[in-house]
Design a protein around this motif. Sequence first.
Motif, PDB file in Angstrom:
ATOM      1  N   GLY A 181      41.709  42.932  70.078  1.00 57.96           N
ATOM      2  CA  GLY A 181      40.525  42.367  69.450  1.00 57.96           C
ATOM      3  C   GLY A 181      40.299  42.954  68.076  1.00 57.96           C
ATOM      4  N   GLY A 182      39.044  43.009  67.653  1.00 62.85           N
ATOM      5  CA  GLY A 182      38.712  43.507  66.331  1.00 62.85           C
ATOM      6  C   GLY A 182      37.214  43.529  66.163  1.00 62.85           C
ATOM      7  N   LYS A 183      36.737  43.294  64.939  1.00 60.70           N
ATOM      8  CA  LYS A 183      35.293  43.314  64.714  1.00 60.70           C
ATOM      9  C   LYS A 183      34.763  41.978  64.222  1.00 60.70           C
ATOM     10  CE  LYS A 183      33.579  45.261  60.991  1.00 60.70           C
ATOM     11  NZ  LYS A 183      33.176  46.208  59.922  1.00 60.70           N
ATOM     12  N   THR A 184      35.507  40.896  64.491  1.00 57.55           N
ATOM     13  CA  THR A 184      34.976  39.573  64.184  1.00 57.55           C
ATOM     14  C   THR A 184      34.545  38.920  65.497  1.00 57.55           C
ATOM     15  OG1 THR A 184      37.209  38.632  64.319  1.00 57.55           O
ATOM     16  CG2 THR A 184      36.419  39.271  62.142  1.00 57.55           C
TER      17      THR A 184
ATOM     18  N   ASP B 343      43.218  29.236  59.245  1.00 51.73           N
ATOM     19  CA  ASP B 343      42.103  29.672  60.089  1.00 51.73           C
ATOM     20  C   ASP B 343      42.112  31.196  60.118  1.00 51.73           C
ATOM     21  OD1 ASP B 343      40.229  29.896  62.279  1.00 51.73           O
ATOM     22  OD2 ASP B 343      41.965  30.117  63.613  1.00 51.73           O
ATOM     23  N   VAL B 344      41.183  31.809  59.431  1.00 52.74           N
ATOM     24  CA  VAL B 344      41.122  33.277  59.376  1.00 52.74           C
ATOM     25  C   VAL B 344      39.662  33.711  59.508  1.00 52.74           C
ATOM     26  CG1 VAL B 344      43.184  33.677  57.962  1.00 52.74           C
ATOM     27  CG2 VAL B 344      41.005  33.133  56.851  1.00 52.74           C
ATOM     28  N   CYS B 345      39.446  34.993  59.781  1.00 55.07           N
ATOM     29  CA  CYS B 345      38.080  35.508  59.879  1.00 55.07           C
ATOM     30  C   CYS B 345      37.922  36.779  59.070  1.00 55.07           C
ATOM     31  CB  CYS B 345      37.719  35.859  61.317  1.00 55.07           C
ATOM     32  SG  CYS B 345      37.421  34.449  62.353  1.00 55.07           S
ATOM     33  N   ALA B 346      36.726  36.936  58.531  1.00 58.23           N
ATOM     34  CA  ALA B 346      36.331  38.197  57.921  1.00 58.23           C
ATOM     35  C   ALA B 346      35.010  38.613  58.554  1.00 58.23           C
ATOM     36  CB  ALA B 346      36.154  38.017  56.413  1.00 58.23           C
ATOM     37  N   PRO B 347      34.717  39.911  58.566  1.00 57.65           N
ATOM     38  CA  PRO B 347      33.376  40.313  59.013  1.00 57.65           C
ATOM     39  C   PRO B 347      32.339  39.605  58.150  1.00 57.65           C
ATOM     40  CG  PRO B 347      34.783  42.236  58.735  1.00 57.65           C
ATOM     41  CD  PRO B 347      35.540  41.064  58.175  1.00 57.65           C
ATOM     42  N   ARG B 348      31.204  39.290  58.754  1.00 55.48           N
ATOM     43  CA  ARG B 348      30.213  38.508  58.020  1.00 55.48           C
ATOM     44  C   ARG B 348      29.616  39.286  56.858  1.00 55.48           C
ATOM     45  NH1 ARG B 348      27.661  36.519  63.607  1.00 55.48           N
ATOM     46  NH2 ARG B 348      28.083  38.685  64.104  1.00 55.48           N
ATOM     47  N   SER B 349      29.784  40.597  56.913  1.00 59.33           N
ATOM     48  CA  SER B 349      29.292  41.440  55.820  1.00 59.33           C
ATOM     49  C   SER B 349      30.237  41.393  54.613  1.00 59.33           C
ATOM     50  CB  SER B 349      29.167  42.875  56.319  1.00 59.33           C
ATOM     51  OG  SER B 349      30.336  43.247  57.038  1.00 59.33           O
ATOM     52  N   ARG B 350      31.413  40.811  54.771  1.00 59.69           N
ATOM     53  CA  ARG B 350      32.408  40.806  53.688  1.00 59.69           C
ATOM     54  C   ARG B 350      32.761  39.394  53.226  1.00 59.69           C
ATOM     55  NH1 ARG B 350      34.816  45.944  54.155  1.00 59.69           N
ATOM     56  NH2 ARG B 350      35.343  45.713  51.951  1.00 59.69           N
ATOM     57  N   GLY B 413      38.881  43.893  57.474  1.00 60.87           N
ATOM     58  CA  GLY B 413      38.465  44.116  58.862  1.00 60.87           C
ATOM     59  C   GLY B 413      38.395  42.830  59.670  1.00 60.87           C
ATOM     60  N   GLY B 414      39.021  41.793  59.175  1.00 63.74           N
ATOM     61  CA  GLY B 414      38.979  40.504  59.871  1.00 63.74           C
ATOM     62  C   GLY B 414      40.235  40.246  60.677  1.00 63.74           C
ATOM     63  N   THR B 415      40.515  38.974  60.900  1.00 65.92           N
ATOM     64  CA  THR B 415      41.659  38.624  61.741  1.00 65.92           C
ATOM     65  C   THR B 415      42.375  37.405  61.180  1.00 65.92           C
ATOM     66  OG1 THR B 415      42.380  38.138  64.003  1.00 65.92           O
ATOM     67  CG2 THR B 415      40.288  37.196  63.317  1.00 65.92           C
TER      68      THR B 415
END
Lengths: 438, 479
Positions: A181-184, B343-350, B413-415
């Motif tokens: 997992g991770g932090k998203t 399709d990617v993700c980043a922390p919402r703070s970034r 810090g995303g995915t």
Amino acid sequence: MSGPPAPRADPTPVAARLESLLGAGAVTTAGCEAWATDGVVPRAVVLPADADQVAAVLRVCDQAGAAVVPWGGGTAMTLGYPPARADVVLRTERLDAIIDHDPSNLTVTVGAGIALRRLQEVLGAHGQWLPLEPPLAERATAGGAVASGLGGPRRLAYGSARDLVIGARAALAQGTVVACGGKTVKNVAGYDLGKLVVGSLGTLGVLTELTFRLIPRPESSRTLAAWASDMAAVAALARRVFDSALTPVAVVGVNAHAAARAGRGAAGLLVRSEGVEPAVRRHERDIGAWAAAVGMETEAFEGEAETALWKVVRDVGWWEDTGVALRASVPPGAAADLAVALARALPEGTAMVVHPGVGTLWLEAPAADAAVLIALLRPLVERAAGHLLLARAPAALKAAHEVWTPGPQARALALMREVKRAFDPRGTLSPGRFVSRL
Amino acid sequence: MPHVDRPALIRRLQSIVGEPYVLHRPDDLLVYEQDAIMVNRHLPDVVVLPDGAEQVAAVVRLAREAGLPVVPRGAGTGLSGGAIPERGGVVVALTRMTRVLELDPEGRTAVVEPGLVNAEFTTMLARWNLFFAPDPGSQVASTIGGNVANNSGGPHCLAYGVTGNHVLGLEVVLADGTVAWVGSRGWDAPGYDLAGVLTGSEGTLGIITKIAVRLLRRREAVRTLLAIYETMDAACAATSAIIATGIVPEALEIIDGVTMRAVNRTLHAGFPEDAEAALLVEVEGVTDAVPAVMERIEALCRAGGARRVQTAASAEERQNLWKGRKHAYGSLGVLARNAIMLDVCAPRSRLVEAMRAVAEAGRRWDVRISNFFHAGDGNLHPNLLFDFEPTDPQFARVVGATEDIMRACVRLGGTITGEHGVGIEKREYLPWLFSADDLAAMRRVKDAFDPQGVLNPDKIFPTGRPVHGAPAPAGGDTA
């Protein structure tokens, strides 16, 4: 019930090796009775300082054939079968760091041994909280709450550990540390191994780090209790609530004995609503009117009184040291009927708390009534396509009764054995404690 | 095909599922050579359309005996190549299995077959005021089995969670051709949460034949807001501000200027031609509360520099505001012949930094990018637009840009995938997120379920082969 005694590794060299790994202060071999699991006393208790030390402990124990039982706050150690062996208790207390609180991402990463209470204080300062409410939450750790997987009253709205854990790190039996997992809040990169550790009672790995999604603290929260003469009226009101567009965060029926613990004298339905004030008011107005229409008296709880009321509900099963705790999990649509059927048949002195939206019933009774209760519950729960968990009981009772009934379907159980073998081939982690004595 | 002769295999498959449900002529197989990712394809040897777990199990046993891989498939709307039969073999299409087997409106649970189309299920549930929460962009075509296999998301999973949060139990056909029930029809089934691991496993651990799901009650009131911003930075900052204030709306989407102009050309949606971002916010709840929440969001949007804010309460007005978002993908055709939706993700703070990295990747590799995405959960969907074929050497620029964007998300810090899955598309990038030990732990699960690698082989795990069958582009790790 249990097989022939398993060969026990010579503990002295293990304890000595652990001491040289962790330092003398982090290994105790005296007074281990306090760290017994269901009466199985370990030879050593260790307090590793970080994930690498946890991994090192596991490597040494795995090679030596010494069984390890992970221990967080110790509030849920009665779950599961007595371990077949428990040579070393591994306490996670020192893994207590807040590693990364990212308030504007609504996530937090913590050491698995952090006390939930401390974590909630830190999050609370940012107007956030982690909606995990295991029994005895004031003494539980984050890792323990995840490994035990017990949900609290508000899981109806916020989900349980399986929904809140978005990342994890664990030390495996052979001494590697793995992450997933991770932090998203959304992440489908690779298998969701975090799901495997939730509720696994430390039988696949020792959690060292967890990342949770958080929720904002609501600006208003109140609970309306509607008191009734019997469980049928409680169930009927619960149906009315679930037949509406209301969005309560917890809906719980209590029998009179459970209500007595909160100083009340009747069966009742407790409905908690949270959010902006107009939403909370609307819940009170509608539910108050529905209750009044059938002659039920209502009472509002707010602030400390509300917290105290829900603590009683949350901790049912853990009220008295001498009691037994049973949990029935049925399809949500079957819970209210089951509660009504049980209310008439329960032995005097049995407390019952039913979560109709989730399909969970918790019962606490004196140990003397356990056998009668189990005999009463099993057929009813099974008929409803549910499962019964003997969540807390003296070891003698567990020797006479299965902890989970029915267990997993045979083919699913075979898969679980394969998974256990894949992660812990030598049976080092809490052997014998999990479903079907895995 | 290794161990059996083809006519005999086809006859035996016909005897299991019935003659009409075995496809083996080249013309019939063509549909099954790819999913919605357009850069990979491979023909299966044969396609079967079984009905029920017993038939699926018999097909799996026969394929094993024949030494053929088995690739399960729903509607083929996946965007990562997960349903492409890369090594040929047997595609098991579950589209005939569309029944709702059990429905308990009071308990808000149901048991459905995997081929049931997501949107049809939700339409059917309307008479009970219920809905199935996952709402991927493909929901009018995609199947619930496919949603589970990919742990699909959608705009409204910001509040309601992804598919996995709504799965209680599964009936699965395993690699050895046996049938297992994992999870149950309620919460807290005993044992390891195998249903949780199967969700999102992309057909590599089992073939799902029944799904026990939880349903949600329709909310009483819905309000939608559209805010127009001069810059992407401002829209992203507004998103972070809303989340940070503690409001979690049901949906929070961003559409960029490139997309808005494309939508204007196809739909006459009336977006301003010179704005760089629009924020679409939806709030649901009881009638008494929704206006108050929306007022706060509106205030935050204006404070964040929104040029224009429109709100909608009626169904028709709402649909108008959503129109641009819903038709965004379809509008890309006016911009370029081809597109890859990342399709990617980043922390919402970034978010601000992540979207800057997307723009920078586009500039660096000279690739036009349009964006419409689930900003509220940090789930970005950059669409890389190009006018050549993926076989063209220029395609390396597109790959270069996607890799820059993924690297940036990992760094923040995303995915590398939030909801589309790994499939073929992302498998070589998993080591960017996971160590060899982490991947070995996943491999242990695969081996526990499917020791011989019969089910959807090579998906998810790195193979060491080039991405998209194209050589990796030159270009440094500067993102």
